[in-house]
Design a protein around this motif. Structure first.
Motif, PDB file in Angstrom:
ATOM      1  N   TYR A 108       8.045  98.409  62.863  1.00 11.92           N
ATOM      2  CA  TYR A 108       8.479  97.013  62.720  1.00 11.92           C
ATOM      3  C   TYR A 108       9.226  96.804  61.404  1.00 11.92           C
ATOM      4  O   TYR A 108      10.236  96.089  61.346  1.00 11.92           O
ATOM      5  CB  TYR A 108       7.272  96.078  62.789  1.00 11.92           C
ATOM      6  CG  TYR A 108       6.691  95.908  64.179  1.00 11.92           C
ATOM      7  CD1 TYR A 108       7.512  95.890  65.298  1.00 11.92           C
ATOM      8  CD2 TYR A 108       5.319  95.768  64.365  1.00 11.92           C
ATOM      9  CE1 TYR A 108       6.986  95.727  66.577  1.00 11.92           C
ATOM     10  CE2 TYR A 108       4.774  95.610  65.642  1.00 11.92           C
ATOM     11  CZ  TYR A 108       5.629  95.595  66.739  1.00 11.92           C
ATOM     12  OH  TYR A 108       5.105  95.432  68.004  1.00 11.92           O
ATOM     13  N   GLU A 109       8.727  97.437  60.334  1.00 19.28           N
ATOM     14  CA  GLU A 109       9.364  97.282  59.028  1.00 19.28           C
ATOM     15  C   GLU A 109      10.781  97.854  59.032  1.00 19.28           C
ATOM     16  O   GLU A 109      11.704  97.267  58.467  1.00 19.28           O
ATOM     17  CB  GLU A 109       8.519  97.971  57.961  1.00 19.28           C
ATOM     18  CG  GLU A 109       9.030  97.745  56.546  1.00 19.28           C
ATOM     19  CD  GLU A 109       8.125  98.370  55.504  1.00 19.28           C
ATOM     20  OE1 GLU A 109       8.341  98.104  54.303  1.00 19.28           O
ATOM     21  OE2 GLU A 109       7.210  99.135  55.889  1.00 19.28           O
ATOM     22  N   ALA A 166       3.357  99.440  62.320  1.00 19.01           N
ATOM     23  CA  ALA A 166       3.827  98.638  61.185  1.00 19.01           C
ATOM     24  C   ALA A 166       5.095  99.229  60.582  1.00 19.01           C
ATOM     25  O   ALA A 166       6.034  98.509  60.227  1.00 19.01           O
ATOM     26  CB  ALA A 166       2.728  98.546  60.126  1.00 19.01           C
ATOM     27  N   TRP A 210       9.675  91.141  60.874  1.00 15.44           N
ATOM     28  CA  TRP A 210       8.694  90.786  59.852  1.00 15.44           C
ATOM     29  C   TRP A 210       7.478  90.065  60.417  1.00 15.44           C
ATOM     30  O   TRP A 210       6.362  90.269  59.947  1.00 15.44           O
ATOM     31  CB  TRP A 210       9.357  89.947  58.769  1.00 15.44           C
ATOM     32  CG  TRP A 210      10.601  90.588  58.242  1.00 15.44           C
ATOM     33  CD1 TRP A 210      11.872  90.105  58.304  1.00 15.44           C
ATOM     34  CD2 TRP A 210      10.702  91.867  57.592  1.00 15.44           C
ATOM     35  NE1 TRP A 210      12.764  90.988  57.740  1.00 15.44           N
ATOM     36  CE2 TRP A 210      12.068  92.073  57.296  1.00 15.44           C
ATOM     37  CE3 TRP A 210       9.780  92.852  57.249  1.00 15.44           C
ATOM     38  CZ2 TRP A 210      12.516  93.229  56.662  1.00 15.44           C
ATOM     39  CZ3 TRP A 210      10.220  93.994  56.620  1.00 15.44           C
ATOM     40  CH2 TRP A 210      11.575  94.181  56.332  1.00 15.44           C
ATOM     41  N   GLU A 211       7.687  89.191  61.418  1.00 15.94           N
ATOM     42  CA  GLU A 211       6.538  88.481  62.005  1.00 15.94           C
ATOM     43  C   GLU A 211       5.580  89.467  62.673  1.00 15.94           C
ATOM     44  O   GLU A 211       4.360  89.364  62.531  1.00 15.94           O
ATOM     45  CB  GLU A 211       7.036  87.446  63.024  1.00 15.94           C
ATOM     46  CG  GLU A 211       7.784  86.276  62.379  1.00 15.94           C
ATOM     47  CD  GLU A 211       8.162  85.231  63.408  1.00 15.94           C
ATOM     48  OE1 GLU A 211       7.780  85.387  64.592  1.00 15.94           O
ATOM     49  OE2 GLU A 211       8.839  84.257  63.027  1.00 15.94           O
ATOM     50  N   SER A 212       6.135  90.416  63.399  1.00 17.00           N
ATOM     51  CA  SER A 212       5.304  91.425  64.043  1.00 17.00           C
ATOM     52  C   SER A 212       4.597  92.296  63.010  1.00 17.00           C
ATOM     53  O   SER A 212       3.432  92.674  63.181  1.00 17.00           O
ATOM     54  CB  SER A 212       6.158  92.312  64.964  1.00 17.00           C
ATOM     55  OG  SER A 212       6.771  91.547  65.974  1.00 17.00           O
ATOM     56  N   LEU A 213       5.313  92.599  61.911  1.00 15.88           N
ATOM     57  CA  LEU A 213       4.719  93.399  60.841  1.00 15.88           C
ATOM     58  C   LEU A 213       3.526  92.689  60.219  1.00 15.88           C
ATOM     59  O   LEU A 213       2.470  93.295  60.011  1.00 15.88           O
ATOM     60  CB  LEU A 213       5.777  93.689  59.772  1.00 15.88           C
ATOM     61  CG  LEU A 213       5.291  94.414  58.513  1.00 15.88           C
ATOM     62  CD1 LEU A 213       4.735  95.790  58.865  1.00 15.88           C
ATOM     63  CD2 LEU A 213       6.426  94.536  57.494  1.00 15.88           C
ATOM     64  N   VAL A 214       3.675  91.398  59.949  1.00 16.16           N
ATOM     65  CA  VAL A 214       2.578  90.625  59.356  1.00 16.16           C
ATOM     66  C   VAL A 214       1.389  90.567  60.310  1.00 16.16           C
ATOM     67  O   VAL A 214       0.228  90.688  59.892  1.00 16.16           O
ATOM     68  CB  VAL A 214       3.057  89.203  59.002  1.00 16.16           C
ATOM     69  CG1 VAL A 214       1.869  88.321  58.600  1.00 16.16           C
ATOM     70  CG2 VAL A 214       4.075  89.254  57.871  1.00 16.16           C
ATOM     71  N   ARG A 215       1.672  90.419  61.585  1.00 12.85           N
ATOM     72  CA  ARG A 215       0.586  90.342  62.578  1.00 12.85           C
ATOM     73  C   ARG A 215      -0.220  91.649  62.610  1.00 12.85           C
ATOM     74  O   ARG A 215      -1.457  91.628  62.645  1.00 12.85           O
ATOM     75  CB  ARG A 215       1.181  90.047  63.957  1.00 12.85           C
ATOM     76  CG  ARG A 215       0.115  89.807  65.022  1.00 12.85           C
ATOM     77  CD  ARG A 215       0.719  89.354  66.344  1.00 12.85           C
ATOM     78  NE  ARG A 215       1.533  90.397  66.956  1.00 12.85           N
ATOM     79  CZ  ARG A 215       2.864  90.369  67.002  1.00 12.85           C
ATOM     80  NH1 ARG A 215       3.538  89.359  66.454  1.00 12.85           N
ATOM     81  NH2 ARG A 215       3.524  91.348  67.598  1.00 12.85           N
ATOM     82  N   GLU A 254      -6.267  94.521  58.149  1.00  7.43           N
ATOM     83  CA  GLU A 254      -7.146  94.037  57.086  1.00  7.43           C
ATOM     84  C   GLU A 254      -8.532  93.673  57.595  1.00  7.43           C
ATOM     85  O   GLU A 254      -9.523  93.757  56.862  1.00  7.43           O
ATOM     86  CB  GLU A 254      -6.517  92.820  56.402  1.00  7.43           C
ATOM     87  CG  GLU A 254      -5.284  93.158  55.564  1.00  7.43           C
ATOM     88  CD  GLU A 254      -4.650  91.932  54.955  1.00  7.43           C
ATOM     89  OE1 GLU A 254      -5.167  90.808  55.221  1.00  7.43           O
ATOM     90  OE2 GLU A 254      -3.649  92.074  54.232  1.00  7.43           O
ATOM     91  N   ARG A 258      -0.455  93.907  60.181  1.00 10.16           N
ATOM     92  CA  ARG A 258      -1.173  94.059  58.901  1.00 10.16           C
ATOM     93  C   ARG A 258      -2.406  93.174  58.840  1.00 10.16           C
ATOM     94  O   ARG A 258      -3.425  93.555  58.259  1.00 10.16           O
ATOM     95  CB  ARG A 258      -0.232  93.764  57.737  1.00 10.16           C
ATOM     96  CG  ARG A 258       0.793  94.880  57.503  1.00 10.16           C
ATOM     97  CD  ARG A 258       1.653  94.605  56.300  1.00 10.16           C
ATOM     98  NE  ARG A 258       2.510  95.758  56.002  1.00 10.16           N
ATOM     99  CZ  ARG A 258       3.452  95.767  55.066  1.00 10.16           C
ATOM    100  NH1 ARG A 258       3.656  94.683  54.326  1.00 10.16           N
ATOM    101  NH2 ARG A 258       4.184  96.850  54.854  1.00 10.16           N
ATOM    102  N   ASN A 259      -2.328  91.996  59.424  1.00 14.39           N
ATOM    103  CA  ASN A 259      -3.502  91.115  59.443  1.00 14.39           C
ATOM    104  C   ASN A 259      -4.631  91.738  60.260  1.00 14.39           C
ATOM    105  O   ASN A 259      -5.803  91.649  59.895  1.00 14.39           O
ATOM    106  CB  ASN A 259      -3.120  89.755  60.033  1.00 14.39           C
ATOM    107  CG  ASN A 259      -2.296  88.918  59.083  1.00 14.39           C
ATOM    108  OD1 ASN A 259      -2.333  89.143  57.860  1.00 14.39           O
ATOM    109  ND2 ASN A 259      -1.541  87.961  59.604  1.00 14.39           N
TER     110      ASN A 259
END
Length: 319
Positions: free
Chosen positions: A244-245, A241, A250-255, A261, A257-258
């Motif tokens: 990627y940041e 993460a 950003w799309e890879s970062l969100v993936r 969670e 992080r999901n």
């Protein structure tokens, strides 16, 4: 029974049973004392460990090489490396276990050069080193920042000593190379291993160092391997993460992080203890597990209340 407790990480139980045996006037054997010395180094303060040493002398087993090796290990774990060296030097008979114990003890206590010298003396004695010996030598090279020496020994393990490198050997040499700043060489060694590596090889040092690489493909490859080896660990996801940041993906970062969670969290309970005279008080994640812990907390609450009654500003925290 004492040995069973000691081998399964129940050192306190082993020591309690040993005390009960002494109360029953059962004379300890050299095997008993060896097990107790190993447990003492883990659980007892060094003062009480030295009392067990006194019992060894009183029982007449100080010259026994098995007991002497346990004494070397105990004092090494206490950080009293000079005492360990003195016992080792005075041993009339030294088997491979004795040499290995001293090599490891010196390495763990920051005496890397001395550890390598003991290894040289072992070879001069005619004994053949085993995988534990070479683990200690590679550990010494790791702690001493000796990547060239470490790689030389690692490369010659099978040819010189007939020992196929195991996971722990790879772990030490890889960490040594990483400390020298050659992260890509370390990863190359891991990827060319003849057998499947353990999760420990892709340790925290490997992953955290990976986070500073410019090669995103390499970071993804390493973190993916760690995810496969240890699915419950959040560390590879954090490293990925962060990578990627930094690069604005950003799309890879969100993936990532999901996925994080949805991961089940595993709480690690810490435990510590302190020795006070003849007693050892243990603490486990804010909960005292020794006898009388509730009474201690009760007195603490009373003291806190008394301080508050004296008009001192105090925030009382529910324990």
């Amino acid at each position: 029974m004492i040995a069973c407790y000691a081998r399964n990480g129940l050192e306190e139980n082993a020591l309690e049973l040993f005390v009960l045996a002494l109360m029953e006037d059962i004379r300890p054997t050299e095997f008993t004392l060896s097990c107790v010395l190993g447990s003492a180094a883990v659980f007892l303060p060094w003062e009480q460990g030295s009392q067990v040493h006194s019992l060894v002398v009183k029982s007449g087993f100080e010259s026994d090489y098995v007991v002497a090796s346990s004494l070397v290990e105990m004092y090494s774990k206490y950080g009293l490396i000079d005492s360990a060296l003195n016992i080792f030097s005075n041993m009339s008979t030294k088997d491979l276990i004795s040499w290995n114990t001293m090599i490891m003890g010196l390495a763990y206590n920051g005496k890397e050069v001395e550890s390598l010298r003991i290894f040289e003396k072992l070879l001069e004695s005619g004994l053949h080193p085993d995988h534990i010996t070479l683990s200690g030598v590679l550990l010494a090279c790791n702690y001493g920042g000796l990547p060239e020496e470490g790689m030389t020994i690692f490369s010659s393990m099978e040819k010189e000593y007939g020992i196929i490198p195991r996971n722990e050997h790879y772990a030490y040499v890889v960490d040594t190379i990483i400390r020298a700043g050659n992260i890509e060489d370390a990863i190359s060694i891991l990827e060319t291993m003849p057998h499947k590596p353990s999760a420990a090889l892709f340790s925290e040092s490997v992953l955290r160092t990976c986070g500073h690489l410019e090669n995103l493909e390499l970071i993804e490859r390493v973190t993916k391997r760690m995810m496969d080896l240890e699915p419950q660990s959040s560390l590879p996801y954090l490293v990925l993460a962060h990578a990627y940041e930094q690069r604005g993906k950003w799309e890879s970062l969100v993936r990532v992080r999901n996925v994080m969670e949805k991961m089940p969290t595993k709480k690690i309970v810490g435990c510590s203890w302190i020795g006070l005279k003849d007693h050892v008080c243990a603490f486990e994640s804010n909960q005292m597990i020794q006898h009388g812990g509730k009474d201690v907390y009760l007195i603490l609450r009373l003291l806190m209340q008394e301080v508050q009654d004296e008009n001192y500003p105090l925030q009382i925290i529910d324990i």
